[in-house]
Design a protein around this motif. Structure first.
Motif, short mmCIF file in Angstrom:
data_model
loop_
_atom_site.label_atom_id
_atom_site.label_comp_id
_atom_site.label_asym_id
_atom_site.label_seq_id
_atom_site.Cartn_x
_atom_site.Cartn_y
_atom_site.Cartn_z
N MET A 1 0.86 -1.18 0.00
CA MET A 1 0.00 0.00 0.00
C MET A 1 0.90 1.24 0.00
O MET A 1 1.90 1.28 0.70
CB MET A 1 -0.91 -0.03 1.23
N SER A 2 0.51 2.23 -0.77
CA SER A 2 1.33 3.44 -0.90
C SER A 2 1.24 4.29 0.37
O SER A 2 0.32 4.16 1.17
CB SER A 2 0.87 4.26 -2.10
N ALA A 3 2.22 5.18 0.51
CA ALA A 3 2.25 6.09 1.67
C ALA A 3 1.02 7.00 1.66
O ALA A 3 0.48 7.34 2.72
CB ALA A 3 3.52 6.91 1.65
N PHE A 4 0.57 7.37 0.48
CA PHE A 4 -0.62 8.22 0.36
C PHE A 4 -1.85 7.51 0.93
O PHE A 4 -2.58 8.07 1.75
CB PHE A 4 -0.86 8.59 -1.11
N LEU A 5 -2.08 6.27 0.53
CA LEU A 5 -3.26 5.53 1.00
C LEU A 5 -3.18 5.23 2.49
O LEU A 5 -4.21 5.17 3.16
CB LEU A 5 -3.42 4.23 0.21
N GLN A 6 -1.97 5.07 3.02
CA GLN A 6 -1.82 4.81 4.45
C GLN A 6 -2.25 5.99 5.30
O GLN A 6 -2.61 5.82 6.46
CB GLN A 6 -0.37 4.45 4.78
N GLN A 7 -2.25 7.18 4.73
CA GLN A 7 -2.65 8.38 5.48
C GLN A 7 -4.16 8.58 5.52
O GLN A 7 -4.65 9.41 6.26
CB GLN A 7 -1.99 9.62 4.86
N LEU A 8 -4.89 7.83 4.70
CA LEU A 8 -6.35 7.96 4.67
C LEU A 8 -6.98 6.99 5.66
O LEU A 8 -6.46 5.91 5.92
CB LEU A 8 -6.87 7.66 3.26
N ASN A 9 -8.11 7.38 6.20
CA ASN A 9 -8.82 6.55 7.16
C ASN A 9 -9.38 5.32 6.44
O ASN A 9 -10.20 5.45 5.52
CB ASN A 9 -9.95 7.36 7.79
N PRO A 10 -8.99 4.12 6.85
CA PRO A 10 -9.46 2.90 6.17
C PRO A 10 -10.97 2.67 6.32
O PRO A 10 -11.56 1.92 5.53
CB PRO A 10 -8.66 1.78 6.82
N GLN A 11 -11.60 3.32 7.28
CA GLN A 11 -13.05 3.15 7.45
C GLN A 11 -13.83 3.71 6.27
O GLN A 11 -14.95 3.29 6.01
CB GLN A 11 -13.51 3.81 8.74
N TYR A 12 -13.25 4.65 5.54
CA TYR A 12 -13.93 5.21 4.36
C TYR A 12 -14.02 4.20 3.23
O TYR A 12 -14.81 4.36 2.31
CB TYR A 12 -13.21 6.45 3.83
N PHE A 13 -13.19 3.17 3.30
CA PHE A 13 -13.10 2.18 2.23
C PHE A 13 -13.48 0.80 2.78
O PHE A 13 -12.78 -0.17 2.58
CB PHE A 13 -11.67 2.17 1.65
N TRP A 14 -14.62 0.75 3.46
CA TRP A 14 -15.09 -0.46 4.11
C TRP A 14 -15.34 -1.61 3.13
O TRP A 14 -15.24 -2.76 3.48
CB TRP A 14 -16.36 -0.19 4.91
N ASP A 15 -15.63 -1.27 1.88
CA ASP A 15 -16.00 -2.29 0.90
C ASP A 15 -14.88 -2.61 -0.08
O ASP A 15 -15.09 -3.34 -1.04
CB ASP A 15 -17.24 -1.82 0.13
N VAL A 16 -13.68 -2.09 0.17
CA VAL A 16 -12.56 -2.25 -0.75
C VAL A 16 -11.35 -2.75 0.04
O VAL A 16 -11.12 -2.34 1.17
CB VAL A 16 -12.20 -0.89 -1.40
#
Length: 99
Positions: A1-16
Motif C-alpha cells: 500500500m502506498s504512503a498516500f493511501l496509508q494516510q487515509l482513514n481505512p473506514q472510508y473504504f469499508w468495501d474495498v
C-alpha cells in the motif's frame, strides 16, 4: 500500500481491500469517499496527490453529492453550482406510492 493511501482513514473504504487498491485507477473512488467522509487534512492530501484541477473536475462530474457537501465545495473552489453534474441532473418523476 502506498504512503498516500496509508494516510487515509481505512473506514472510508469499508468495501474495498486497501492493500490492492490502485491510487491512480481508483482516483474517482478515493476522491468521492474523501469529499463525503473525510476531513480537511485528507482533502489537502488528495489535492496534493492529484492536483486541484483534477479534484475539482472529478467532484464536478460525480453523480451524487449531498447538498451540504455541494455547497461547501462550490464555496471553497468558487464554482457555480450549475457546473456540478449532480446539481444539474433532473430527478426522475417520483410517483407516489399507492396502496
Amino acid at each position: 500500500m502506498s504512503a498516500f493511501l496509508q494516510q487515509l482513514n481505512p473506514q472510508y473504504f469499508w468495501d474495498v481491500n486497501l492493500s490492492t487498491l490502485d491510487e491512480h485507477k481508483s482516483k474517482r473512488l478515493i476522491i468521492e469517499r474523501i469529499i463525503n467522509f473525510g476531513n480537511l487534512y485528507e482533502l489537502r492530501l488528495i489535492i496534493e496527490q492529484y492536483g486541484k484541477d483534477e479534484v475539482v473536475q472529478t467532484i464536478c462530474n460525480l453523480n451524487y453529492i449531498d447538498p451540504k457537501t455541494l455547497n461547501f465545495f462550490a464555496l471553497i473552489f468558487k464554482i457555480p453550482k450549475s457546473k456540478f453534474k449532480c446539481y444539474t441532473r433532473k430527478r426522475s418523476n417520483q410517483v407516489p406510492w399507492t396502496y
